[in-house]
Write a protein that holds these residues in place. Sequence first.
Motif, mmCIF file in Angstrom:
data_model
loop_
_atom_site.group_PDB
_atom_site.id
_atom_site.type_symbol
_atom_site.label_atom_id
_atom_site.label_comp_id
_atom_site.label_asym_id
_atom_site.label_seq_id
_atom_site.Cartn_x
_atom_site.Cartn_y
_atom_site.Cartn_z
ATOM 1 N N LEU A 67 -12.065 4.893 7.021
ATOM 2 C CA LEU A 67 -11.408 4.348 5.828
ATOM 3 C C LEU A 67 -10.879 2.951 6.149
ATOM 4 O O LEU A 67 -9.677 2.748 6.324
ATOM 5 C CB LEU A 67 -10.269 5.270 5.390
ATOM 6 C CG LEU A 67 -10.682 6.684 4.969
ATOM 7 C CD1 LEU A 67 -9.474 7.579 4.864
ATOM 8 C CD2 LEU A 67 -11.436 6.647 3.643
ATOM 9 N N ASN A 68 -11.790 1.995 6.236
ATOM 10 C CA ASN A 68 -11.383 0.654 6.687
ATOM 11 C C ASN A 68 -11.253 -0.369 5.574
ATOM 12 O O ASN A 68 -10.912 -1.514 5.838
ATOM 13 C CB ASN A 68 -12.355 0.137 7.757
ATOM 14 C CG ASN A 68 -13.789 0.080 7.263
ATOM 15 O OD1 ASN A 68 -14.045 0.321 6.087
ATOM 16 N ND2 ASN A 68 -14.711 -0.232 8.142
ATOM 17 N N LEU A 69 -11.498 0.013 4.321
ATOM 18 C CA LEU A 69 -11.359 -0.920 3.204
ATOM 19 C C LEU A 69 -10.509 -0.300 2.103
ATOM 20 O O LEU A 69 -10.892 0.710 1.508
ATOM 21 C CB LEU A 69 -12.736 -1.303 2.646
ATOM 22 C CG LEU A 69 -13.609 -2.229 3.496
ATOM 23 C CD1 LEU A 69 -14.970 -2.404 2.844
ATOM 24 C CD2 LEU A 69 -12.935 -3.587 3.691
ATOM 25 N N TRP A 70 -9.367 -0.928 1.827
ATOM 26 C CA TRP A 70 -8.452 -0.460 0.791
ATOM 27 C C TRP A 70 -8.095 -1.633 -0.117
ATOM 28 O O TRP A 70 -7.802 -2.726 0.357
ATOM 29 C CB TRP A 70 -7.166 0.094 1.413
ATOM 30 C CG TRP A 70 -7.362 1.306 2.267
ATOM 31 C CD1 TRP A 70 -7.767 1.332 3.561
ATOM 32 C CD2 TRP A 70 -7.136 2.658 1.888
ATOM 33 N NE1 TRP A 70 -7.823 2.621 4.017
ATOM 34 C CE2 TRP A 70 -7.430 3.465 3.011
ATOM 35 C CE3 TRP A 70 -6.707 3.285 0.707
ATOM 36 C CZ2 TRP A 70 -7.316 4.852 2.994
ATOM 37 C CZ3 TRP A 70 -6.588 4.666 0.689
ATOM 38 C CH2 TRP A 70 -6.890 5.441 1.816
ATOM 39 N N PHE A 71 -8.129 -1.379 -1.430
ATOM 40 C CA PHE A 71 -7.767 -2.418 -2.394
ATOM 41 C C PHE A 71 -6.850 -1.840 -3.464
ATOM 42 O O PHE A 71 -7.065 -0.725 -3.951
ATOM 43 C CB PHE A 71 -9.003 -3.000 -3.090
ATOM 44 C CG PHE A 71 -9.960 -3.718 -2.176
ATOM 45 C CD1 PHE A 71 -9.758 -5.040 -1.835
ATOM 46 C CD2 PHE A 71 -11.068 -3.058 -1.659
ATOM 47 C CE1 PHE A 71 -10.632 -5.702 -0.981
ATOM 48 C CE2 PHE A 71 -11.951 -3.708 -0.809
ATOM 49 C CZ PHE A 71 -11.730 -5.034 -0.475
ATOM 50 N N ASP A 72 -5.848 -2.598 -3.824
ATOM 51 C CA ASP A 72 -5.050 -2.359 -5.017
ATOM 52 C C ASP A 72 -5.901 -2.858 -6.200
ATOM 53 O O ASP A 72 -6.574 -3.889 -6.089
ATOM 54 C CB ASP A 72 -3.763 -3.177 -4.868
ATOM 55 C CG ASP A 72 -2.848 -3.102 -6.071
ATOM 56 O OD1 ASP A 72 -3.332 -3.215 -7.211
ATOM 57 O OD2 ASP A 72 -1.636 -2.978 -5.861
ATOM 58 N N ARG A 73 -5.897 -2.165 -7.309
ATOM 59 C CA ARG A 73 -6.767 -2.553 -8.428
ATOM 60 C C ARG A 73 -6.433 -3.931 -8.995
ATOM 61 O O ARG A 73 -7.225 -4.515 -9.734
ATOM 62 C CB ARG A 73 -6.738 -1.510 -9.548
ATOM 63 C CG ARG A 73 -5.459 -1.402 -10.334
ATOM 64 C CD ARG A 73 -5.653 -0.490 -11.530
ATOM 65 N NE ARG A 73 -6.695 -0.984 -12.389
ATOM 66 C CZ ARG A 73 -7.361 -0.240 -13.274
ATOM 67 N NH1 ARG A 73 -7.113 1.042 -13.373
ATOM 68 N NH2 ARG A 73 -8.268 -0.773 -14.061
ATOM 69 N N GLU A 74 -5.265 -4.466 -8.648
ATOM 70 C CA GLU A 74 -4.890 -5.807 -9.078
ATOM 71 C C GLU A 74 -5.211 -6.857 -8.018
ATOM 72 O O GLU A 74 -4.881 -8.027 -8.189
ATOM 73 C CB GLU A 74 -3.390 -5.845 -9.405
ATOM 74 C CG GLU A 74 -2.978 -4.939 -10.555
ATOM 75 C CD GLU A 74 -3.627 -5.331 -11.871
ATOM 76 O OE1 GLU A 74 -3.677 -6.544 -12.154
ATOM 77 O OE2 GLU A 74 -4.088 -4.434 -12.599
ATOM 78 N N SER A 75 -5.832 -6.430 -6.916
ATOM 79 C CA SER A 75 -6.140 -7.363 -5.815
ATOM 80 C C SER A 75 -7.599 -7.229 -5.404
ATOM 81 O O SER A 75 -7.916 -7.101 -4.222
ATOM 82 C CB SER A 75 -5.217 -7.079 -4.618
ATOM 83 O OG SER A 75 -3.866 -7.146 -4.977
ATOM 84 N N LEU A 76 -8.493 -7.277 -6.378
ATOM 85 C CA LEU A 76 -9.916 -7.033 -6.116
ATOM 86 C C LEU A 76 -10.714 -8.306 -5.814
ATOM 87 O O LEU A 76 -11.876 -8.217 -5.418
ATOM 88 C CB LEU A 76 -10.553 -6.311 -7.318
ATOM 89 C CG LEU A 76 -9.983 -4.920 -7.647
ATOM 90 C CD1 LEU A 76 -10.690 -4.340 -8.872
ATOM 91 C CD2 LEU A 76 -10.123 -3.977 -6.461
ATOM 92 N N SER A 77 -10.111 -9.458 -6.014
ATOM 93 C CA SER A 77 -10.851 -10.704 -5.800
ATOM 94 C C SER A 77 -11.088 -10.963 -4.314
ATOM 95 O O SER A 77 -10.174 -10.856 -3.486
ATOM 96 C CB SER A 77 -10.085 -11.878 -6.396
ATOM 97 O OG SER A 77 -10.742 -13.096 -6.095
ATOM 98 N N LEU A 78 -12.345 -11.311 -3.986
ATOM 99 C CA LEU A 78 -12.709 -11.661 -2.606
ATOM 100 C C LEU A 78 -13.275 -13.078 -2.546
ATOM 101 O O LEU A 78 -14.158 -13.380 -1.750
ATOM 102 C CB LEU A 78 -13.736 -10.653 -2.069
ATOM 103 C CG LEU A 78 -13.176 -9.260 -1.762
ATOM 104 C CD1 LEU A 78 -14.300 -8.268 -1.512
ATOM 105 C CD2 LEU A 78 -12.239 -9.309 -0.563
ATOM 106 N N LYS A 79 -12.731 -13.955 -3.390
ATOM 107 C CA LYS A 79 -13.190 -15.341 -3.421
ATOM 108 C C LYS A 79 -12.915 -16.067 -2.111
ATOM 109 O O LYS A 79 -13.589 -17.035 -1.777
ATOM 110 C CB LYS A 79 -12.520 -16.088 -4.582
ATOM 111 C CG LYS A 79 -13.030 -15.670 -5.960
ATOM 112 C CD LYS A 79 -12.363 -16.484 -7.043
ATOM 113 C CE LYS A 79 -12.884 -16.078 -8.420
ATOM 114 N NZ LYS A 79 -12.240 -16.858 -9.503
ATOM 115 N N ASP A 80 -11.914 -15.590 -1.377
ATOM 116 C CA ASP A 80 -11.598 -16.214 -0.099
ATOM 117 C C ASP A 80 -12.627 -15.861 0.981
ATOM 118 O O ASP A 80 -12.587 -16.410 2.077
ATOM 119 C CB ASP A 80 -10.208 -15.803 0.366
ATOM 120 C CG ASP A 80 -10.049 -14.282 0.484
ATOM 121 O OD1 ASP A 80 -10.620 -13.571 -0.361
ATOM 122 O OD2 ASP A 80 -9.361 -13.827 1.416
#
Length: 254
Positions: free
Chosen positions: A104-117
């Motif tokens: 389980l190495n990837l966790w996202f809050d539904r308000e933090s889904l952007s990966l533009k960086d």
Amino acid sequence: LYFLLGRQEIIFKRVATTQEAESKYKLALKTASVLRKVLTVEYIGITGGLAMGNAQEDDDIDLVVITSKGCLWTTRLCCLFFLALSRVKVRRYGEKEVKNKICLNLWFDRESLSLKDRREIYTAHEILQVKTLFDRGGVYKNFLKINQWVSQFFPKAFFSCKSLTRRTPETQMNPISILFLKLSTFIEPVARFLQLKYMASKQSREIADKGRAMLHPGNWNEFIPQIFLARLDQISRGREFKEFTEHSSFKEVS
């Protein structure tokens, strides 16, 4: 099946990895059935080699989890607790024997889904190869919408994923779900503090903030694009040499 001349042996590799992937996929489904019991889990997907049906026997099973707003770290604690109760093997930090363990190495809050960086080809490929196991209400479609930049690298794959992903209606929260969400949000700062303190001595390149936890220590997002560009350059040089050798003046000299 298609292959380059002289590489027919990869057919047998494909058959073997496909069979192994089917076995691991069943374990992933079992894990998803446990994780979805946590009311703040909104999405579960398969990533890595298994998502592409290319799983080796000794590989682990990589999953991405998207949580409700403001309770990523509380949700993570609950998920690990439920998996322990269900006796699902979870990969721990530093383990070498990882066969069929859940990572389980990837966790996202539904308000933090952007990966533009992380706008490069490796991350774009990872986003588009995700295979959905559980979606509480069109979360993956929203993930694609927020990260439309991936279409710059894989336009056909992006529009294919977008067209195949149906936007299911949002699940109405019952009083129990609302109470659990409020409680999770309330204890979130404590849950995050405790987990980050535990990780402090082990953390290297991992990203761990309020809305994202990307806990893979490897820097594949930097390494893979470099390999890709090197291979493109190699192919380009090979083509240029072939064109040069086919030139009439070269043939006359040789």
